[in-house]
Design an enzyme around this catalytic site. Structure first.
Site, mmCIF file in Angstrom:
data_model
loop_
_atom_site.group_PDB
_atom_site.id
_atom_site.type_symbol
_atom_site.label_atom_id
_atom_site.label_comp_id
_atom_site.label_asym_id
_atom_site.label_seq_id
_atom_site.Cartn_x
_atom_site.Cartn_y
_atom_site.Cartn_z
ATOM 1 C CB SER A 121 45.921 45.947 49.552
ATOM 2 O OG SER A 121 45.981 45.844 48.142
ATOM 3 C CB CYS A 122 42.784 42.963 46.882
ATOM 4 S SG CYS A 122 41.261 42.445 46.057
ATOM 5 N N GLY A 123 41.420 40.948 49.369
ATOM 6 C CA GLY A 123 41.045 39.573 49.642
ATOM 7 C C GLY A 123 40.093 38.984 48.616
ATOM 8 C CB CYS A 125 42.467 40.534 43.801
ATOM 9 S SG CYS A 125 42.579 42.196 44.473
#
Length: 288
Positions: A121-123, A125
């Site tokens: 869900s996080c590009g 992080c």
């Protein structure tokens, strides 16, 4: 579907009817460690498949490469045990990919290596600093004179949805597709548990086809438009990004600063254009 989907038992409860136990088809999520010249760069959670495209697109997004000529090859590596307990096996599950860059292309700076794994869900992080978040593109998106009719743009979500084969089976994948803004041709579509991974796979396809920069194209995504998706589009030279849901405020700020056309809430006959609306040709209103 191979490793893209998996069957798991589920108890389905219907109020007023009762419960039944049956198998359910789920989207697979596994880690992929991307290395460059043998040095670990990032671990990202992804849906297996098109891993080389994912790695190539990621390197474009991070500013490591900007052309298909910069990418030489990639190979799945690792011996027994690289699967790990989460993968449910001690055998090699092809979750490590080592990329070789072309001769003369600088290796990624050690500062680029992520401090921890990137979730689906996080590009962004694991970025080490705020300054590292915004990467500068070698392509001038603002100078791209691409334009598209509003009617043609409005058709893209349905065209995207019609080709989401794995979503039909699982209901659990994001999708990204690249369209020719002039002809409306679907150039490539990819699905993944991570929306940023789906976009990286699309961009990576363009890297392997040596099609960067992606002038004259529209990137259509199935969810919202976050900052990292705008950044990835700009890094690949894509002039128009359209999403079926909302953009974030930072996504709009980056789109405005970069000269990218950002479209949100693209549903049916309506859409919100947050930046460079001049690229969307609007027909004259129908009068009685």
């Amino acid at each position: 579907m191979g490793r893209i989907t998996a069957r798991k038992p589920v108890v389905k409860i219907t109020i007023g009817v009762g419960q039944t136990r049956r198998p359910d088809t789920l989207a697979v999520e596994e880690p992929l460690e991307i290395r460059v010249a043998g040095t670990p760069l990032v671990v990202t959670m992804r849906t297996p498949g098109h891993d080389v495209e994912l790695a190539a697109g990621f390197l474009v997004s991070e500013g490591v490469i900007s052309s298909g000529e910069h990418f030489r090859s990639a190979i799945h590596c690792g011996g027994p045990g690289t699967g790990g307990p989460l993968a449910g096996t001690t055998e090699n599950t092809y979750n490590v990919l080592d990329v070789a860059l072309a001769a003369g292309v600088p290796l990624p700076s050690p500062d680029l290596a992520r401090n921890f794994y990137t979730t689906s869900s996080c590009g962004l992080c694991g970025k080490a600093s705020i300054e590292a978040v915004e990467t500068v593109s070698v392509y001038d998106v603002a100078a791209d004179e691409t334009a598209i009719d509003a009617e043609a743009l409005a058709r893209l979500p349905d065209l995207l949805r019609a080709r989401q084969e794995v979503f039909d089976k699982t209901g659990g994948l994001h999708a990204a597709a690249l369209f020719d803004a002039v002809t409306g041709e679907l150039l490539v579509l990819r699905e993944d548990v991570g929306r940023h991974n789906a976009v990286d796979k699309v961009i990576g396809w363009a890297v392997l086809e040596n099609r960067l920069p992606l002038r004259g194209t529209v990137l259509q995504v199935s969810g919202r438009a976050s900052f990292e998706l705008v950044q990835k589009a700009v890094m690949a030279g894509i002039p128009i990004l359209a999403a079926v849901s909302a953009p974030s405020s930072l996504a709009v700020d980056l789109a405005e600063a970069s000269g990218l056309t950002l479209v949100g809430f693209l549903r049916g006959a309506s859409m919100n254009v947050y930046s460079r609306a001049d690229r969307v040709r609007v027909p004259a209103p129908v009068t009685a």
